[in-house]
Scaffold this motif. Structure first.
Motif, PDB file in Angstrom:
ATOM      1  N   VAL A   1       0.834  -1.205   0.000  1.00  0.00           N
ATOM      2  CA  VAL A   1       0.000   0.000   0.000  1.00  0.00           C
ATOM      3  C   VAL A   1       0.874   1.263   0.000  1.00  0.00           C
ATOM      4  O   VAL A   1       0.571   2.242  -0.684  1.00  0.00           O
ATOM      5  CB  VAL A   1      -0.999  -0.016   1.180  1.00  0.00           C
ATOM      6  CG1 VAL A   1      -0.279  -0.142   2.502  1.00  0.00           C
ATOM      7  CG2 VAL A   1      -1.847   1.237   1.181  1.00  0.00           C
ATOM      8  N   TYR A   2       1.994   1.218   0.729  1.00  0.00           N
ATOM      9  CA  TYR A   2       2.842   2.407   0.796  1.00  0.00           C
ATOM     10  C   TYR A   2       3.705   2.537  -0.460  1.00  0.00           C
ATOM     11  O   TYR A   2       3.967   3.646  -0.930  1.00  0.00           O
ATOM     12  CB  TYR A   2       3.701   2.381   2.059  1.00  0.00           C
ATOM     13  CG  TYR A   2       2.857   2.301   3.309  1.00  0.00           C
ATOM     14  CD1 TYR A   2       1.890   3.274   3.555  1.00  0.00           C
ATOM     15  CD2 TYR A   2       2.983   1.260   4.204  1.00  0.00           C
ATOM     16  CE1 TYR A   2       1.080   3.201   4.676  1.00  0.00           C
ATOM     17  CE2 TYR A   2       2.185   1.180   5.330  1.00  0.00           C
ATOM     18  CZ  TYR A   2       1.226   2.148   5.563  1.00  0.00           C
ATOM     19  OH  TYR A   2       0.426   2.075   6.664  1.00  0.00           O
TER      20      TYR A   2
ATOM     21  N   ARG B   1       2.714   1.712  -3.304  1.00  0.00           N
ATOM     22  CA  ARG B   1       1.795   2.267  -4.294  1.00  0.00           C
ATOM     23  C   ARG B   1       1.734   3.791  -4.159  1.00  0.00           C
ATOM     24  O   ARG B   1       1.717   4.520  -5.142  1.00  0.00           O
ATOM     25  CB  ARG B   1       0.410   1.655  -4.096  1.00  0.00           C
ATOM     26  CG  ARG B   1      -0.402   1.556  -5.354  1.00  0.00           C
ATOM     27  CD  ARG B   1      -1.504   0.520  -5.246  1.00  0.00           C
ATOM     28  NE  ARG B   1      -2.328   0.682  -4.065  1.00  0.00           N
ATOM     29  CZ  ARG B   1      -2.662  -0.327  -3.251  1.00  0.00           C
ATOM     30  NH1 ARG B   1      -2.227  -1.531  -3.487  1.00  0.00           N
ATOM     31  NH2 ARG B   1      -3.428  -0.113  -2.204  1.00  0.00           N
ATOM     32  N   VAL B   2       1.710   4.273  -2.919  1.00  0.00           N
ATOM     33  CA  VAL B   2       1.665   5.731  -2.688  1.00  0.00           C
ATOM     34  C   VAL B   2       2.938   6.393  -3.226  1.00  0.00           C
ATOM     35  O   VAL B   2       2.880   7.431  -3.893  1.00  0.00           O
ATOM     36  CB  VAL B   2       1.487   6.030  -1.181  1.00  0.00           C
ATOM     37  CG1 VAL B   2       1.697   7.507  -0.901  1.00  0.00           C
ATOM     38  CG2 VAL B   2       0.119   5.596  -0.715  1.00  0.00           C
TER      39      VAL B   2
ATOM     40  N   ARG C   1       2.830   6.433  -6.938  1.00  0.00           N
ATOM     41  CA  ARG C   1       1.921   7.472  -7.424  1.00  0.00           C
ATOM     42  C   ARG C   1       2.589   8.850  -7.346  1.00  0.00           C
ATOM     43  O   ARG C   1       2.476   9.646  -8.278  1.00  0.00           O
ATOM     44  CB  ARG C   1       0.635   7.447  -6.611  1.00  0.00           C
ATOM     45  CG  ARG C   1      -0.434   8.392  -7.146  1.00  0.00           C
ATOM     46  CD  ARG C   1      -1.666   8.358  -6.261  1.00  0.00           C
ATOM     47  NE  ARG C   1      -2.378   7.096  -6.352  1.00  0.00           N
ATOM     48  CZ  ARG C   1      -2.855   6.437  -5.303  1.00  0.00           C
ATOM     49  NH1 ARG C   1      -2.680   6.915  -4.084  1.00  0.00           N
ATOM     50  NH2 ARG C   1      -3.500   5.311  -5.453  1.00  0.00           N
TER      51      ARG C   1
ATOM     52  N   ASN D   1     -11.052  15.959  -8.544  1.00  0.00           N
ATOM     53  CA  ASN D   1     -10.855  14.780  -7.699  1.00  0.00           C
ATOM     54  C   ASN D   1     -10.396  13.559  -8.484  1.00  0.00           C
ATOM     55  O   ASN D   1     -10.704  12.429  -8.123  1.00  0.00           O
ATOM     56  CB  ASN D   1     -12.131  14.438  -6.904  1.00  0.00           C
ATOM     57  CG  ASN D   1     -12.519  15.549  -5.961  1.00  0.00           C
ATOM     58  OD1 ASN D   1     -11.676  16.080  -5.256  1.00  0.00           O
ATOM     59  ND2 ASN D   1     -13.780  15.920  -5.970  1.00  0.00           N
ATOM     60  N   THR D   2      -9.674  13.773  -9.580  1.00  0.00           N
ATOM     61  CA  THR D   2      -9.047  12.663 -10.289  1.00  0.00           C
ATOM     62  C   THR D   2      -7.563  13.009 -10.486  1.00  0.00           C
ATOM     63  O   THR D   2      -7.183  14.172 -10.355  1.00  0.00           O
ATOM     64  CB  THR D   2      -9.655  12.439 -11.689  1.00  0.00           C
ATOM     65  OG1 THR D   2      -9.350  13.588 -12.493  1.00  0.00           O
ATOM     66  CG2 THR D   2     -11.151  12.233 -11.637  1.00  0.00           C
TER      67      THR D   2
ATOM     68  N   GLY E   1      -8.559  14.922  -4.333  1.00  0.00           N
ATOM     69  CA  GLY E   1      -9.555  14.271  -3.499  1.00  0.00           C
ATOM     70  C   GLY E   1      -9.123  12.892  -3.044  1.00  0.00           C
ATOM     71  O   GLY E   1      -7.969  12.680  -2.662  1.00  0.00           O
ATOM     72  N   ALA E   2     -10.062  11.939  -3.126  1.00  0.00           N
ATOM     73  CA  ALA E   2      -9.798  10.595  -2.621  1.00  0.00           C
ATOM     74  C   ALA E   2      -8.938   9.777  -3.577  1.00  0.00           C
ATOM     75  O   ALA E   2      -8.556   8.667  -3.266  1.00  0.00           O
ATOM     76  CB  ALA E   2     -11.123   9.871  -2.369  1.00  0.00           C
TER      77      ALA E   2
ATOM     78  N   MET F   1      -3.735  10.014  -3.040  1.00  0.00           N
ATOM     79  CA  MET F   1      -2.874  10.021  -1.856  1.00  0.00           C
ATOM     80  C   MET F   1      -1.415   9.967  -2.323  1.00  0.00           C
ATOM     81  O   MET F   1      -1.019   9.049  -3.021  1.00  0.00           O
ATOM     82  CB  MET F   1      -3.206   8.791  -1.002  1.00  0.00           C
ATOM     83  CG  MET F   1      -2.362   8.634   0.245  1.00  0.00           C
ATOM     84  SD  MET F   1      -2.612   9.939   1.454  1.00  0.00           S
ATOM     85  CE  MET F   1      -4.247   9.550   2.076  1.00  0.00           C
TER      86      MET F   1
ATOM     87  N   LEU G   1       0.414  11.472   2.868  1.00  0.00           N
ATOM     88  CA  LEU G   1       0.565  10.334   3.774  1.00  0.00           C
ATOM     89  C   LEU G   1       1.333  10.764   5.023  1.00  0.00           C
ATOM     90  O   LEU G   1       0.964  10.400   6.144  1.00  0.00           O
ATOM     91  CB  LEU G   1       1.300   9.198   3.050  1.00  0.00           C
ATOM     92  CG  LEU G   1       1.300   7.847   3.750  1.00  0.00           C
ATOM     93  CD1 LEU G   1      -0.111   7.321   3.905  1.00  0.00           C
ATOM     94  CD2 LEU G   1       2.139   6.843   2.979  1.00  0.00           C
TER      95      LEU G   1
ATOM     96  N   TYR H   1       1.510  13.816   6.259  1.00  0.00           N
ATOM     97  CA  TYR H   1       0.592  14.672   7.029  1.00  0.00           C
ATOM     98  C   TYR H   1      -0.336  13.807   7.883  1.00  0.00           C
ATOM     99  O   TYR H   1      -0.535  14.059   9.064  1.00  0.00           O
ATOM    100  CB  TYR H   1      -0.217  15.543   6.060  1.00  0.00           C
ATOM    101  CG  TYR H   1      -1.297  16.361   6.732  1.00  0.00           C
ATOM    102  CD1 TYR H   1      -1.037  17.653   7.175  1.00  0.00           C
ATOM    103  CD2 TYR H   1      -2.580  15.852   6.908  1.00  0.00           C
ATOM    104  CE1 TYR H   1      -2.033  18.413   7.795  1.00  0.00           C
ATOM    105  CE2 TYR H   1      -3.573  16.593   7.526  1.00  0.00           C
ATOM    106  CZ  TYR H   1      -3.292  17.878   7.964  1.00  0.00           C
ATOM    107  OH  TYR H   1      -4.272  18.621   8.574  1.00  0.00           O
TER     108      TYR H   1
ATOM    109  N   GLN I   1       0.120  10.875   9.082  1.00  0.00           N
ATOM    110  CA  GLN I   1       0.773  10.201  10.205  1.00  0.00           C
ATOM    111  C   GLN I   1       0.926  11.148  11.391  1.00  0.00           C
ATOM    112  O   GLN I   1       0.994  10.711  12.526  1.00  0.00           O
ATOM    113  CB  GLN I   1       2.154   9.672   9.802  1.00  0.00           C
ATOM    114  CG  GLN I   1       2.153   8.718   8.626  1.00  0.00           C
ATOM    115  CD  GLN I   1       1.075   7.661   8.719  1.00  0.00           C
ATOM    116  OE1 GLN I   1       0.899   7.021   9.748  1.00  0.00           O
ATOM    117  NE2 GLN I   1       0.313   7.489   7.653  1.00  0.00           N
ATOM    118  N   PHE I   2       0.999  12.455  11.118  1.00  0.00           N
ATOM    119  CA  PHE I   2       1.199  13.391  12.225  1.00  0.00           C
ATOM    120  C   PHE I   2      -0.113  14.001  12.713  1.00  0.00           C
ATOM    121  O   PHE I   2      -0.318  14.157  13.902  1.00  0.00           O
ATOM    122  CB  PHE I   2       2.181  14.500  11.818  1.00  0.00           C
ATOM    123  CG  PHE I   2       3.599  14.004  11.742  1.00  0.00           C
ATOM    124  CD1 PHE I   2       4.377  13.921  12.879  1.00  0.00           C
ATOM    125  CD2 PHE I   2       4.127  13.575  10.541  1.00  0.00           C
ATOM    126  CE1 PHE I   2       5.671  13.438  12.824  1.00  0.00           C
ATOM    127  CE2 PHE I   2       5.420  13.090  10.475  1.00  0.00           C
ATOM    128  CZ  PHE I   2       6.196  13.016  11.615  1.00  0.00           C
TER     129      PHE I   2
ATOM    130  N   THR J   1      -4.161   8.180  12.946  1.00  0.00           N
ATOM    131  CA  THR J   1      -3.211   7.147  13.359  1.00  0.00           C
ATOM    132  C   THR J   1      -2.105   7.702  14.258  1.00  0.00           C
ATOM    133  O   THR J   1      -1.605   7.009  15.120  1.00  0.00           O
ATOM    134  CB  THR J   1      -2.589   6.454  12.138  1.00  0.00           C
ATOM    135  OG1 THR J   1      -2.074   7.471  11.273  1.00  0.00           O
ATOM    136  CG2 THR J   1      -3.615   5.660  11.404  1.00  0.00           C
TER     137      THR J   1
END
Lengths: 348, 300
Positions: free
Chosen positions: B77-78, B80-81, B84, B164-165, B246-247, B250, B255, B257, B259-260, B264
């Motif tokens: 998952v990370y 992938r981020v 991206r 949002n794309t 948007g969604a 990410m 990501l 931001y 975490q802080f 989480t």
């Protein structure tokens, strides 16, 4: 000083102004949600006590907590944490145990808050207002009238990228759990994973995860449905006829925002005065008439005009409330699971 | 004895100054040095330390040091981020280059000389407004009922829902960083020795040949400098992906931001992600210093 404070715009949205030790200037520094205080409330307090009020705004419990932990503990005298955050802050010893002898007007609170699960006997927090989390939609562009969370999944193609969900892990995963018939506070890994998979199915159709800032696009018809806190939603429904707020049939989350004093707060006297001021029925009902939050103060509720008392979005009937749940802190393993799945969904 | 007529023996001066010759540079560099030490080096070391505490969450007990946070980054998952983020950076850098080169070429070589400065200022003008404001402006343009779709439907074309794309992110990033690309390429192209182009034409080269064999190689350091600068800025951009993506988008900054300031609150993991980003950007800066035309960057 007081005159200067009264002419300033009190809601400091650009960022907290009360830096380290900023609370020692004699003013009452408050850290709260948007729309819970206004100049009318602050001015009335200053007029009564001579204490100027400075308000800073946060938009999530987590941001508030981070600021309190990262050295902001002495910047504020009053905080407005939500229920589950009260529990979390208690575990971290961040809140003052309230001296009940200095508080007047507790008897005005609604009976259901006499001994809340998140803070037994209200020992560290005073319930201020409450609400639900449901769906706010624009009747003109929505493909139908939602009655339950299922609406989002059933109409996902028509609603594609016309939905926003809250950028709030427990609320959004919780609503998905609820739509599957499970509890917001599930600690069953299989149930949490099922909710994750269901939310992942909806993810490509979600425009954004947003807690604020969806209002204009919803009014303009670029969005059809937004998951929203009732406190934000109701102001919009009163402003515009096309806006409707519903509490989903399978149940919503029921939240309480409270007043609390940080363990290292400056100016504790002023903090108690603020709490007592808000517990007065006259003050609370006047604020509700301007700001439309659901007060936890029964005596204030009774003073409200009939149209506000009968607003079912604001004060839902008992049978609706019975289906709803409060979000409470879950065990560490479940928290990890929520964290992991939330990251996966928002990063997909 | 008047002061003006007092000759100071030069040998005395030299003797007095010699041991303190080091003082000059120190005095000159100290303010910036202290500034960098306090506000750049120390915080970075602090981030490094936090990143080595696995599973660190603010307010919760943590155990020892280790590489756990860095290993966590290797989860799909990370990755992938990160992929991206790289795609956003590479894609918008290429778009900036393709769109920016002709503009810089025209400005530097073909535009009327007396208008050149004014035209250049016109290109820098958007940089004078806040990047946040420009991103908000794009949400208004790209939203379904926005200006862009009004234009499309007026022309009889199908409306596009790009807000949002990732498409909106590419548009926003390219718009934001195009002026930097143009400025640096302009500085580089301006120094192009046009006599070489004339000589090539005399010797029978086609315009296409002289472009690829002279113009491009001559300005390659400028192209590298501009591309790396845009790459660095887009890789770590936060505002555009947040407001326009948007969604769907990410990236690594968002990501970090989360975490802080997200639910989480994993400070250890967020710090490890920050170190990876700092490393990637440092690498790009090293490449910039090695292969880029530094003069064009500083001139621009």
């Amino acid at each position: 000083m007081a005159g200067l404070a009264a002419t300033n715009c009190r809601q400091n949205l650009s960022g907290p102004s009360a830096g380290g030790g900023g609370g020692d200037d004699g003013a009452l520094h408050i850290y709260t949600w948007a729309n819970y205080t206004d100049d009318g409330l602050a001015d009335a307090f200053t007029e009564r006590t001579g204490i100027p009020v400075v308000v800073d705004i946060f938009d999530s419990n987590e941001i508030m907590l981070t600021r309190m932990q990262a050295g902001g503990g002495d910047a504020y005298s009053i905080l407005y944490p939500s229920d589950y955050m009260v529990s979390e802050m208690l575990e971290l010893n961040l809140l003052t145990e309230l001296d009940q002898s200095r508080i007047t007007g507790l008897e005005n609170l609604k009976a259901q808050w006499a001994n809340p699960a998140y803070d037994p006997n209200n020992a560290h927090s005073i319930p201020f207002c409450w609400g639900t989390t449901g769906l706010l939609y624009n009747r003109e562009v929505s493909p139908g009238e939602p009655i339950d969370w299922d609406f989002l999944w059933e109409n996902q193609d028509a609603l594609s990228r016309r939905i926003t969900m809250l950028d709030d892990m427990r609320e959004t995963l919780g609503a998905t759990l609820k739509s599957l018939g499970y509890s917001y506070n599930s600690s069953n890994p299989a149930e949490i994973e099922a909710a994750y998979n269901r939310l992942l199915e909806l993810q490509p159709h979600i425009a954004a995860f947003k807690t604020t800032g969806f209002e204009n696009e919803l009014l303009g018809g670029d969005l059809s449905v937004s998951m929203a806190y009732s406190s934000d939603a109701i102001a919009l429904t009163l402003e515009d006829d096309r806006m409707e707020y519903i509490i989903p049939d399978s149940g919503a989350s029921l939240w309480t925002d409270t007043l609390a004093i940080p363990a290292t707060a400056p100016n504790v006297d002023a903090a108690y005065q603020w709490i007592n001021f808000l517990l007065e029925p006259e003050t609370a009902s006047a604020a509700v008439e301007r700001l439309y939050f659901a007060t936890a103060n029964q005596a204030a509720f009774e003073r409200l005009p009939a149209d506000i008392q009968n607003n079912q979005d604001l004060y839902p009937p008992e049978e609706v409330l019975a289906k709803s749940e409060g979000i409470v802190a879950v065990d560490a393993d479940s928290t990890d699971l929520f964290d992991q799945f939330w990251t996966e969904v928002t990063s997909a | 004895m008047t002061p003006a007529s007092a000759p100071i023996p030069s040998t005395t001066w030299a003797a007095r100054l010699a041991p303190r010759r080091w003082l000059g540079p120190v005095v000159l560099l100290a303010p910036a040095g202290v500034w960098l030490l306090l506000l750049l080096v120390l915080p970075t070391l602090l981030i490094l330390e936090i990143s080595l505490v696995p599973g660190l969450r603010l307010g919760q007990p943590s155990g020892g040091y280790g590489l756990g946070n860095y290993l966590q980054i290797l989860q799909p998952v990370y990755l992938r981020v990160i992929g991206r983020s790289l795609a956003f950076a590479v894609g918008s850098t290429l778009l900036c280059l393709v769109l920016g080169f002709p503009v810089a070429y025209w400005l530097a070589l073909l535009s009327p000389r007396r208008w050149r400065n004014l035209l250049l200022v016109g290109f820098i003008l958007p940089l004078w407004t806040s990047s946040l404001l420009r991103a908000y402006a794009w949400t208004t343009i790209l939203r379904p009922s926005g200006v862009f779709n009004t234009m499309l439907t007026t022309l009889g074309l199908p409306a596009q829902n790009w807000l949002n794309t990732p498409t909106a992110v590419f548009i926003g990033l390219t718009y934001s960083f195009l002026p930097y690309m143009v400025l640096i390429l302009y500085a580089s192209l301006e120094k192009l020795d046009t006599r070489l182009l004339e000589a090539a034409a005399d010797l029978g080269a086609t315009p296409r040949q002289s472009f690829w064999k002279i113009t491009v190689p001559q300005t390659l350091p400028g192209i590298a400098a501009a591309s790396l600068l845009v790459f660095i800025s887009t890789l770590s951009d936060f505002v555009v992906p947040t407001l326009l993506g948007g969604a769907s988008s990410m990236n690594i900054s968002r990501l970090i931001y989360n975490q802080f300031l997200g639910p989480t609150r994993a400070w250890g993991f967020g710090s490890a992600l920050s170190m990876v980003l700092i490393l990637a950007v440092s690498l790009a800066i090293a490449l910039l210093l090695r292969y880029g035309d530094r003069n064009t960057v500083t001139e621009a």
